[in-house]
Design a protein around this motif. Structure first.
Motif, PDB file in Angstrom:
ATOM      1  N   PHE A  61      20.642 -38.728 -42.406  1.00  0.00           N
ATOM      2  CA  PHE A  61      21.684 -37.756 -42.689  1.00  0.00           C
ATOM      3  C   PHE A  61      22.738 -38.547 -44.504  1.00  0.00           C
ATOM      4  N   CYS A  65      25.995 -33.507 -47.223  1.00  0.00           N
ATOM      5  CA  CYS A  65      25.419 -32.238 -46.969  1.00  0.00           C
ATOM      6  C   CYS A  65      25.984 -30.814 -46.058  1.00  0.00           C
ATOM      7  N   TYR A  67      25.056 -28.786 -44.314  1.00  0.00           N
ATOM      8  CA  TYR A  67      23.955 -28.636 -43.208  1.00  0.00           C
ATOM      9  C   TYR A  67      24.155 -29.799 -42.183  1.00  0.00           C
ATOM     10  N   CYS A  68      23.915 -31.086 -42.563  1.00  0.00           N
ATOM     11  CA  CYS A  68      25.035 -32.273 -41.375  1.00  0.00           C
ATOM     12  C   CYS A  68      25.787 -31.866 -41.078  1.00  0.00           C
ATOM     13  N   LYS A  69      26.719 -31.792 -41.766  1.00  0.00           N
ATOM     14  CA  LYS A  69      28.296 -31.500 -41.140  1.00  0.00           C
ATOM     15  C   LYS A  69      28.115 -30.247 -40.181  1.00  0.00           C
ATOM     16  N   LYS A  70      27.202 -29.425 -40.448  1.00  0.00           N
ATOM     17  CA  LYS A  70      27.490 -27.677 -39.948  1.00  0.00           C
ATOM     18  C   LYS A  70      26.383 -28.408 -38.177  1.00  0.00           C
ATOM     19  N   SER A  71      25.339 -29.361 -38.307  1.00  0.00           N
ATOM     20  CA  SER A  71      24.955 -29.906 -37.288  1.00  0.00           C
ATOM     21  C   SER A  71      25.451 -30.657 -36.263  1.00  0.00           C
ATOM     22  N   THR A 179      17.853 -33.686 -46.862  1.00  0.00           N
ATOM     23  CA  THR A 179      18.974 -34.001 -45.389  1.00  0.00           C
ATOM     24  C   THR A 179      19.442 -32.418 -44.569  1.00  0.00           C
ATOM     25  N   PRO A 180      19.750 -32.315 -43.459  1.00  0.00           N
ATOM     26  CA  PRO A 180      19.346 -33.605 -42.472  1.00  0.00           C
ATOM     27  C   PRO A 180      17.918 -33.406 -41.759  1.00  0.00           C
ATOM     28  N   SER A 191      15.893 -29.354 -40.170  1.00  0.00           N
ATOM     29  CA  SER A 191      16.594 -28.424 -40.499  1.00  0.00           C
ATOM     30  C   SER A 191      17.795 -28.489 -39.137  1.00  0.00           C
ATOM     31  N   ALA A 192      19.282 -27.849 -40.349  1.00  0.00           N
ATOM     32  CA  ALA A 192      20.321 -28.098 -38.794  1.00  0.00           C
ATOM     33  C   ALA A 192      20.303 -27.717 -37.769  1.00  0.00           C
ATOM     34  N   ASP A 194      21.252 -26.442 -33.963  1.00  0.00           N
ATOM     35  CA  ASP A 194      22.135 -25.754 -33.408  1.00  0.00           C
ATOM     36  C   ASP A 194      21.893 -26.630 -31.925  1.00  0.00           C
TER      37      ASP A 194
END
Length: 212
Positions: A61, A65, A67-71, A179-180, A191-192, A194
């Motif tokens: 990560f 990023c 997408y990192c923060k989302k996941s 990343t990620p 991919s991010a 869930d």
């Protein structure tokens, strides 16, 4: 979880804890084949979750990023609720110079037992393109001793830099696209994910372990 999102590996490795990783393409030398033990058990890599868990999630990560923060919150929630997941954190600062600042702050905080506090604070910054000042402000707000952190960052600079280099070499050797990336059992998830995504991949991993 759409199984087509799973990038399956084609060369088998035996992993610690009975996991199998399969590469989707021949591993590029950087400087040689990937050391599986180094990916899973580098003594300098921060750990989370249950150190004796039956499944390991290795996460590459960057603190810039989105997408990192989302996941990451969903991963944290899943790991906490599952109770049997070991997490290996691979700081891979590739998006901006401030990504390196963030990674070094978090890794320096490890020496006072505060890696996760700083990691979570940096991940909580609600945007990408984070400045160096914002990285420092978030670290300070986490409750870490910034004076000790600065001293540890200077004292441990060579070790921290070497760890970041190893992480980058591993990512390059595995052909990680950015990343990620989550390595979970035999799956490489670029991919991010869930919460349900993490649950599905871990379930599939455990199914494979039971079949061995």
């Amino acid at each position: 979880m759409n199984r087509r999102d799973m990038l399956r590996y084609s060369t088998a490795w035996g992993l610690a804890g009975g996991l199998i990783a399969l590469f989707d393409q021949p591993v590029r030398a950087a400087p040689g084949v990937v050391d599986v033990n180094a990916v899973l058990n580098d003594p300098e890599s921060p750990l989370g979750g249950n150190p004796k868990g039956d499944v390991t999630i290795v996460v590459y990560f960057d603190y810039n990023c989105p997408y990192c923060k989302k996941s990451m919150p969903d991963m944290n929630r899943f790991v906490a609720q599952d109770g049997k997941i070991r997490v290996v954190y691979k700081d891979w600062p590739i998006l901006a110079p401030s990504s390196i600042t963030g990674a070094k702050l978090a890794l320096a905080a490890k020496y006072q037992g505060k890696y996760m506090a700083v990691h979570d604070a940096l991940m909580a910054i609600p945007h990408g393109h984070v400045t160096d000042d914002e990285m420092h402000e978030a670290a300070a707000a986490s409750g870490v001793d910034m004076t000790q952190l600065a001293a540890d960052a200077e004292k441990q600079n060579d070790a921290i830099t070497a760890l970041l280099k190893r992480n980058a070499e591993q990512a390059d050797a595995m052909g990680l696209p950015g990343t990620p990336v989550y390595l979970i059992g035999p799956f490489k998830m670029a991919s991010a994910l869930d919460y349900d995504g993490f649950a599905q991949v871990v379930s599939d991993t455990r199914d494979q372990l039971r079949k061995r």
